[in-house]
Structure formats: C-alpha cells, structure tokens
Design a protein around this motif. Structure first.
Motif, PDB file in Angstrom:
ATOM      1  N   LYS A   7      55.199  42.433  44.836  1.00  0.00           N
ATOM      2  CA  LYS A   7      54.620  42.392  46.183  1.00  0.00           C
ATOM      3  C   LYS A   7      53.888  41.063  46.372  1.00  0.00           C
ATOM      4  CE  LYS A   7      55.234  46.876  47.181  1.00  0.00           C
ATOM      5  NZ  LYS A   7      56.412  47.145  46.412  1.00  0.00           N
ATOM      6  N   THR A   8      53.725  40.677  47.626  1.00  0.00           N
ATOM      7  CA  THR A   8      52.912  39.512  47.958  1.00  0.00           C
ATOM      8  C   THR A   8      51.448  39.952  48.049  1.00  0.00           C
ATOM      9  OG1 THR A   8      53.060  39.838  50.339  1.00  0.00           O
ATOM     10  CG2 THR A   8      54.779  38.474  49.316  1.00  0.00           C
ATOM     11  N   THR A   9      50.560  38.974  48.004  1.00  0.00           N
ATOM     12  CA  THR A   9      49.135  39.279  48.152  1.00  0.00           C
ATOM     13  C   THR A   9      48.890  39.956  49.494  1.00  0.00           C
ATOM     14  OG1 THR A   9      48.611  37.337  46.814  1.00  0.00           O
ATOM     15  CG2 THR A   9      46.810  38.279  48.095  1.00  0.00           C
ATOM     16  N   ARG A  10      49.580  39.510  50.515  1.00  0.00           N
ATOM     17  CA  ARG A  10      49.405  40.085  51.858  1.00  0.00           C
ATOM     18  C   ARG A  10      49.822  41.555  51.890  1.00  0.00           C
ATOM     19  NH1 ARG A  10      45.942  40.020  55.153  1.00  0.00           N
ATOM     20  NH2 ARG A  10      46.467  41.859  56.275  1.00  0.00           N
ATOM     21  N   GLN A  11      50.927  41.906  51.239  1.00  0.00           N
ATOM     22  CA  GLN A  11      51.369  43.302  51.195  1.00  0.00           C
ATOM     23  C   GLN A  11      50.336  44.172  50.491  1.00  0.00           C
ATOM     24  OE1 GLN A  11      55.138  42.345  49.307  1.00  0.00           O
ATOM     25  NE2 GLN A  11      56.225  43.299  51.039  1.00  0.00           N
ATOM     26  N   ILE A  12      49.753  43.652  49.428  1.00  0.00           N
ATOM     27  CA  ILE A  12      48.731  44.395  48.698  1.00  0.00           C
ATOM     28  C   ILE A  12      47.485  44.545  49.565  1.00  0.00           C
ATOM     29  CG2 ILE A  12      47.249  44.352  46.658  1.00  0.00           C
ATOM     30  CD1 ILE A  12      49.633  42.837  45.271  1.00  0.00           C
ATOM     31  N   ALA A  13      47.096  43.477  50.257  1.00  0.00           N
ATOM     32  CA  ALA A  13      45.935  43.534  51.158  1.00  0.00           C
ATOM     33  C   ALA A  13      46.174  44.537  52.286  1.00  0.00           C
ATOM     34  CB  ALA A  13      45.642  42.149  51.726  1.00  0.00           C
ATOM     35  N   ASP A  22      37.852  50.977  57.209  1.00  0.00           N
ATOM     36  CA  ASP A  22      36.589  50.371  57.608  1.00  0.00           C
ATOM     37  C   ASP A  22      36.465  48.918  57.149  1.00  0.00           C
ATOM     38  OD1 ASP A  22      36.598  51.566  55.023  1.00  0.00           O
ATOM     39  OD2 ASP A  22      34.433  51.224  54.881  1.00  0.00           O
ATOM     40  N   MET A  23      37.356  48.494  56.265  1.00  0.00           N
ATOM     41  CA  MET A  23      37.347  47.133  55.724  1.00  0.00           C
ATOM     42  C   MET A  23      38.087  46.193  56.678  1.00  0.00           C
ATOM     43  SD  MET A  23      38.716  46.057  51.947  1.00  0.00           S
ATOM     44  CE  MET A  23      37.594  47.156  51.114  1.00  0.00           C
ATOM     45  N   THR A  24      37.550  44.992  56.858  1.00  0.00           N
ATOM     46  CA  THR A  24      38.233  44.011  57.707  1.00  0.00           C
ATOM     47  C   THR A  24      39.454  43.455  56.975  1.00  0.00           C
ATOM     48  OG1 THR A  24      36.976  42.120  56.889  1.00  0.00           O
ATOM     49  CG2 THR A  24      36.029  43.332  58.760  1.00  0.00           C
ATOM     50  N   ASP A  25      40.337  42.826  57.722  1.00  0.00           N
ATOM     51  CA  ASP A  25      41.517  42.203  57.112  1.00  0.00           C
ATOM     52  C   ASP A  25      41.108  41.149  56.084  1.00  0.00           C
ATOM     53  OD1 ASP A  25      43.356  43.701  58.528  1.00  0.00           O
ATOM     54  OD2 ASP A  25      43.644  42.187  60.085  1.00  0.00           O
ATOM     55  N   LYS A  26      40.112  40.352  56.429  1.00  0.00           N
ATOM     56  CA  LYS A  26      39.659  39.298  55.521  1.00  0.00           C
ATOM     57  C   LYS A  26      39.088  39.907  54.234  1.00  0.00           C
ATOM     58  CE  LYS A  26      36.954  35.124  55.226  1.00  0.00           C
ATOM     59  NZ  LYS A  26      36.184  34.124  55.928  1.00  0.00           N
ATOM     60  N   SER A  27      38.334  40.977  54.365  1.00  0.00           N
ATOM     61  CA  SER A  27      37.774  41.640  53.182  1.00  0.00           C
ATOM     62  C   SER A  27      38.878  42.222  52.314  1.00  0.00           C
ATOM     63  CB  SER A  27      36.804  42.745  53.588  1.00  0.00           C
ATOM     64  OG  SER A  27      35.653  42.209  54.179  1.00  0.00           O
ATOM     65  N   ALA A  28      39.899  42.782  52.942  1.00  0.00           N
ATOM     66  CA  ALA A  28      41.034  43.331  52.191  1.00  0.00           C
ATOM     67  C   ALA A  28      41.781  42.218  51.465  1.00  0.00           C
ATOM     68  CB  ALA A  28      41.970  44.092  53.124  1.00  0.00           C
ATOM     69  N   ASN A  30      40.466  39.382  50.429  1.00  0.00           N
ATOM     70  CA  ASN A  30      39.602  38.977  49.317  1.00  0.00           C
ATOM     71  C   ASN A  30      39.658  39.986  48.178  1.00  0.00           C
ATOM     72  OD1 ASN A  30      38.743  36.634  50.547  1.00  0.00           O
ATOM     73  ND2 ASN A  30      36.930  37.574  51.448  1.00  0.00           N
ATOM     74  N   ARG A  31      39.627  41.269  48.502  1.00  0.00           N
ATOM     75  CA  ARG A  31      39.675  42.307  47.469  1.00  0.00           C
ATOM     76  C   ARG A  31      40.989  42.232  46.702  1.00  0.00           C
ATOM     77  NH1 ARG A  31      37.571  47.736  47.527  1.00  0.00           N
ATOM     78  NH2 ARG A  31      35.758  46.703  48.421  1.00  0.00           N
ATOM     79  N   ALA A  32      42.093  42.054  47.416  1.00  0.00           N
ATOM     80  CA  ALA A  32      43.400  41.952  46.759  1.00  0.00           C
ATOM     81  C   ALA A  32      43.428  40.755  45.812  1.00  0.00           C
ATOM     82  CB  ALA A  32      44.509  41.835  47.797  1.00  0.00           C
ATOM     83  N   TYR A  33      42.957  39.607  46.283  1.00  0.00           N
ATOM     84  CA  TYR A  33      42.974  38.407  45.452  1.00  0.00           C
ATOM     85  C   TYR A  33      42.098  38.574  44.217  1.00  0.00           C
ATOM     86  CZ  TYR A  33      42.468  33.709  43.766  1.00  0.00           C
ATOM     87  OH  TYR A  33      42.457  32.617  42.957  1.00  0.00           O
ATOM     88  N   GLN A  34      40.906  39.126  44.387  1.00  0.00           N
ATOM     89  CA  GLN A  34      39.997  39.318  43.253  1.00  0.00           C
ATOM     90  C   GLN A  34      40.596  40.267  42.223  1.00  0.00           C
ATOM     91  OE1 GLN A  34      36.344  40.635  45.019  1.00  0.00           O
ATOM     92  NE2 GLN A  34      35.901  38.641  45.926  1.00  0.00           N
ATOM     93  N   CYS A  35      41.195  41.351  42.684  1.00  0.00           N
ATOM     94  CA  CYS A  35      41.826  42.306  41.765  1.00  0.00           C
ATOM     95  C   CYS A  35      42.991  41.664  41.022  1.00  0.00           C
ATOM     96  CB  CYS A  35      42.318  43.532  42.523  1.00  0.00           C
ATOM     97  SG  CYS A  35      41.000  44.552  43.174  1.00  0.00           S
ATOM     98  N   LEU A  36      43.821  40.942  41.737  1.00  0.00           N
ATOM     99  CA  LEU A  36      44.971  40.296  41.107  1.00  0.00           C
ATOM    100  C   LEU A  36      44.533  39.245  40.090  1.00  0.00           C
ATOM    101  CD1 LEU A  36      47.228  40.005  44.239  1.00  0.00           C
ATOM    102  CD2 LEU A  36      47.725  41.363  42.186  1.00  0.00           C
ATOM    103  N   ARG A  37      43.484  38.507  40.415  1.00  0.00           N
ATOM    104  CA  ARG A  37      42.977  37.498  39.485  1.00  0.00           C
ATOM    105  C   ARG A  37      42.476  38.147  38.190  1.00  0.00           C
ATOM    106  NH1 ARG A  37      38.011  35.263  41.403  1.00  0.00           N
ATOM    107  NH2 ARG A  37      37.039  36.242  39.624  1.00  0.00           N
TER     108      ARG A  37
END
Length: 56
Positions: A7-13, A22-28, A30-37
C-alpha cells in the motif's frame, strides 16, 4: 492492513482516517508515516518506490 498487499502511505492514512473519523487528514498522514517509520526501524516493513510491504 498490509497483509492484503503493498500500500501507499496515502492508502494507509485513508484507512486510519476511516477508523478514526475525528482525526484530520493531516493527522492521519502523520500517524501513518510515524508508524511506518517505526516498523521500518525494526525491519517489519520495506519501502519500494511509493509502496510499503511487510517483510515477513
């Protein structure tokens, strides 16, 4: 989520945003990137171009 294939980071977000509306797109994003890292640090995922996949 990566069990079904790369999957792409965007698909995961998008998935994170759907499960946490309740989470914004930007927060999602960021969360996806942090988890993947963190998963990449322990070599649980690999990054190939724009796709992330499980290594096991």
């Amino acid at each position: 989520m990566l069990e079904t294939g790369p999957k792409t980071t965007r698909q995961i977000a998008d998935h994170i945003h759907k499960t946490h509306p309740d989470m914004t797109d930007k927060s999602a994003d960021n969360r996806a990137y942090q988890c993947l890292r963190k998963l990449r640090e322990i070599e649980a995922v690999a990054h190939d171009g724009c796709l992330w996949m499980l290594t096991q």
